[in-house]
Design a protein around this motif. Structure first.
Motif, PDB file in Angstrom:
ATOM      1  N   HIS A  30      44.245  38.651  30.256  1.00  0.00           N
ATOM      2  CA  HIS A  30      44.836  38.412  31.587  1.00  0.00           C
ATOM      3  C   HIS A  30      43.954  37.544  32.479  1.00  0.00           C
ATOM      4  O   HIS A  30      44.277  37.363  33.656  1.00  0.00           O
ATOM      5  CB  HIS A  30      45.092  39.757  32.289  1.00  0.00           C
ATOM      6  N   ASP A  31      42.833  37.075  31.964  1.00  0.00           N
ATOM      7  CA  ASP A  31      41.895  36.273  32.741  1.00  0.00           C
ATOM      8  C   ASP A  31      41.478  36.987  34.041  1.00  0.00           C
ATOM      9  O   ASP A  31      41.398  36.381  35.105  1.00  0.00           O
ATOM     10  CB  ASP A  31      42.530  34.898  33.061  1.00  0.00           C
ATOM     11  N   LEU A  32      41.248  38.299  33.903  1.00  0.00           N
ATOM     12  CA  LEU A  32      40.935  39.134  35.071  1.00  0.00           C
ATOM     13  C   LEU A  32      39.546  39.736  34.934  1.00  0.00           C
ATOM     14  O   LEU A  32      39.199  40.220  33.844  1.00  0.00           O
ATOM     15  CB  LEU A  32      41.902  40.324  35.088  1.00  0.00           C
ATOM     16  N   THR A  33      38.775  39.736  36.006  1.00  0.00           N
ATOM     17  CA  THR A  33      37.468  40.415  36.004  1.00  0.00           C
ATOM     18  C   THR A  33      37.450  41.424  37.153  1.00  0.00           C
ATOM     19  O   THR A  33      37.532  41.024  38.321  1.00  0.00           O
ATOM     20  CB  THR A  33      36.329  39.395  36.203  1.00  0.00           C
ATOM     21  N   PRO A  34      37.352  42.730  36.836  1.00  0.00           N
ATOM     22  CA  PRO A  34      37.258  43.704  37.931  1.00  0.00           C
ATOM     23  C   PRO A  34      36.002  43.455  38.768  1.00  0.00           C
ATOM     24  O   PRO A  34      34.955  43.104  38.224  1.00  0.00           O
ATOM     25  CB  PRO A  34      37.150  45.061  37.207  1.00  0.00           C
ATOM     26  N   GLY A  35      36.115  43.628  40.081  1.00  0.00           N
ATOM     27  CA  GLY A  35      34.974  43.396  40.979  1.00  0.00           C
ATOM     28  C   GLY A  35      34.685  44.621  41.826  1.00  0.00           C
ATOM     29  O   GLY A  35      35.602  45.239  42.373  1.00  0.00           O
ATOM     30  N   ASN A  87      38.468  44.069  51.871  1.00  0.00           N
ATOM     31  CA  ASN A  87      39.858  44.537  51.663  1.00  0.00           C
ATOM     32  C   ASN A  87      40.768  43.355  51.321  1.00  0.00           C
ATOM     33  O   ASN A  87      41.701  43.477  50.519  1.00  0.00           O
ATOM     34  CB  ASN A  87      40.400  45.196  52.934  1.00  0.00           C
ATOM     35  N   GLU A  88      40.468  42.203  51.959  1.00  0.00           N
ATOM     36  CA  GLU A  88      41.351  41.035  51.796  1.00  0.00           C
ATOM     37  C   GLU A  88      40.970  40.144  50.608  1.00  0.00           C
ATOM     38  O   GLU A  88      41.683  39.205  50.287  1.00  0.00           O
ATOM     39  CB  GLU A  88      41.316  40.205  53.096  1.00  0.00           C
ATOM     40  N   HIS A  93      38.036  44.737  43.620  1.00  0.00           N
ATOM     41  CA  HIS A  93      39.001  45.810  43.366  1.00  0.00           C
ATOM     42  C   HIS A  93      38.483  47.167  43.810  1.00  0.00           C
ATOM     43  O   HIS A  93      39.245  48.104  43.987  1.00  0.00           O
ATOM     44  CB  HIS A  93      39.346  45.843  41.872  1.00  0.00           C
ATOM     45  N   GLY A  94      37.151  47.263  43.953  1.00  0.00           N
ATOM     46  CA  GLY A  94      36.553  48.522  44.386  1.00  0.00           C
ATOM     47  C   GLY A  94      35.548  48.264  45.491  1.00  0.00           C
ATOM     48  O   GLY A  94      34.772  47.309  45.433  1.00  0.00           O
ATOM     49  N   THR A 284      40.211  51.191  36.917  1.00  0.00           N
ATOM     50  CA  THR A 284      41.540  51.738  37.238  1.00  0.00           C
ATOM     51  C   THR A 284      42.148  50.995  38.426  1.00  0.00           C
ATOM     52  O   THR A 284      43.327  50.610  38.399  1.00  0.00           O
ATOM     53  CB  THR A 284      41.426  53.250  37.571  1.00  0.00           C
ATOM     54  N   ALA A 285      41.332  50.772  39.467  1.00  0.00           N
ATOM     55  CA  ALA A 285      41.835  50.086  40.666  1.00  0.00           C
ATOM     56  C   ALA A 285      42.298  48.675  40.313  1.00  0.00           C
ATOM     57  O   ALA A 285      43.340  48.210  40.810  1.00  0.00           O
ATOM     58  CB  ALA A 285      40.734  50.036  41.732  1.00  0.00           C
ATOM     59  N   CYS A 286      41.555  48.001  39.440  1.00  0.00           N
ATOM     60  CA  CYS A 286      41.918  46.633  39.040  1.00  0.00           C
ATOM     61  C   CYS A 286      43.233  46.646  38.258  1.00  0.00           C
ATOM     62  O   CYS A 286      44.125  45.822  38.495  1.00  0.00           O
ATOM     63  CB  CYS A 286      40.782  46.033  38.208  1.00  0.00           C
ATOM     64  N   CYS A 287      43.358  47.609  37.344  1.00  0.00           N
ATOM     65  CA  CYS A 287      44.598  47.699  36.546  1.00  0.00           C
ATOM     66  C   CYS A 287      45.798  47.982  37.450  1.00  0.00           C
ATOM     67  O   CYS A 287      46.860  47.373  37.310  1.00  0.00           O
ATOM     68  CB  CYS A 287      44.466  48.800  35.490  1.00  0.00           C
ATOM     69  N   ARG A 288      45.625  48.914  38.392  1.00  0.00           N
ATOM     70  CA  ARG A 288      46.739  49.246  39.300  1.00  0.00           C
ATOM     71  C   ARG A 288      47.109  48.055  40.177  1.00  0.00           C
ATOM     72  O   ARG A 288      48.290  47.771  40.381  1.00  0.00           O
ATOM     73  CB  ARG A 288      46.361  50.436  40.188  1.00  0.00           C
TER      74      ARG A 288
END
Ligand code: NDP
Length: 300
Positions: A30-35, A87-88, A93-94, A284-288
């Motif tokens: 998904h080319d996603l990196t949780p932060g 937040n913005e 994600h966390g 979890t926050a990134c997935c949601r």
């Protein structure tokens, strides 16, 4: 000593490996990196150590780590502005605000300014309410770590008698909610509880979160019970040399381990699970946030 030792250090390494594997898949598919962003106000030495170790482990599992270090006299307005920008920020994600905050800052106000979906500590009033009503929430890291170890050891917790000693908002109360969610019969004990040893003797599961060194004794424990020791207390240890200290839990380890079926040590029990669960919560926050499935085995 008869009890099986529940090795929190090894368990935490396993959780981090699971998180890292999932992060790798998010990137590839998904080319996603949780932060994860950590905000530290002031220079409390203990908090410094936590923040450094959180940052290091965040990077180790392949996530983006951001640290905001603010002066001890930062105004509430400036701190709230930092939280608003996080937040913005879609790459974050966390968000974790390291507690305790300096006295001039209103902790409740600050925590409740975090987007609940990014509240990886699970302290926002919305997450507290969601957990209390059995709905999907962000769950505080320390109790989540305890729950994971208990599920791993017992399989199902349904019908077991659990006694949680301590009713703090960050450990005792959410722990009790989680155990109730897994269908334990839950008692919450505290400083006004009458005949605490007798209450604890009825427990198949004891979670001690008191902050009193070695308070829970072996003869309080039902033979075969599982004992989770959340306490972290530092005692002087002159036998190790001048000025040296040692860590002990809220449970008297030797006497409890002689009776219990399983027990977490201090150090090396609940402690390492807390950061592992912070990383799990960020994932979890990134997935949601991206409407992808929940990471299996890493949530309540
Ligand atoms: P708090 O001080 O917020 O709460 C302690 C609780 O213990 C209170 O509910 C208090 O009751 C109760 N208590 C105090 N004395 C007694 C007593 N004699 N008999 C029965 N109950 C008593 O602590 P926390 O929940 O924040 O932390 C508890 C422990 O866990 C500490 O040692 C802390 O360092 C550790 N901890 C460890 C973490 C980890 O990562 N492993 C994370 C967080 C905490 P009352 O409400 O009536 O005053």
């Amino acid at each position: 000593m008869n009890a099986q030792v529940i090795d929190g250090k090894a368990f935490a390494a396993k959780v981090r490996a699971q998180v890292a594997e999932h992060v790798g898949r998010l990137k590839a598919e998904h080319d996603l990196t949780p932060g994860l962003a950590v905000v530290l106000v002031g220079a409390d030495p203990a908090s410094e150590v936590y923040v450094r170790s959180k940052g290091k482990m965040t990077v180790e599992v392949g996530m983006k780590s951001v640290e905001h270090r603010l002066e001890a006299d930062t105004s509430e307005e400036d701190l709230l502005a930092v939280i608003k920008s996080l937040n913005e920020d879609p790459s974050i994600h966390g968000i974790l605000v390291q507690l305790p905050l300096p006295k001039h800052l209103n902790e409740d106000l600050v925590i409740n300014s975090i987007d609940p979906a990014k509240d990886v500590d699970g302290f926002h009033i919305s997450n507290v309410g969601l957990l209390g009503t059995g709905q999907k929430s962000m769950v505080p890291c320390t109790p989540l770590g305890c729950l994971m170890m208990l599920r791993d050891h017992h399989g199902s917790l349904s019908g077991l008698n659990a006694v949680v000693v301590g009713r703090s908002n960050i450990v005792g109360k959410p722990m009790a909610q989680l155990l109730l969610g897994d269908s334990c019969t839950v008692t919450i004990a505290h400083s006004r509880t009458k005949d605490l040893p007798d209450v604890v003797r009825g427990a198949d599961i004891v979670v001690a979160a008191v902050g009193r060194p070695e308070m829970v004794l072996g003869d309080w424990i039902k033979p075969g019970a599982t004992v989770i020791d959340v306490g972290i207390n530092r005692l002087d240890a002159p036998e190790k040399g001048e000025g040296k200290t040692r860590l002990v839990g809220d449970v008297h380890y030797e006497s409890a381990a002689a009776v219990a079926g399983a027990i977490t040590p201090v150090p090396g029990g609940v402690g390492p699970m807390t950061i592992a669960c912070l990383l799990a919560n960020t994932l979890t926050a990134c997935c949601r946030a991206n409407e992808l499935g929940e990471p299996e085995g890493l949530t309540a």
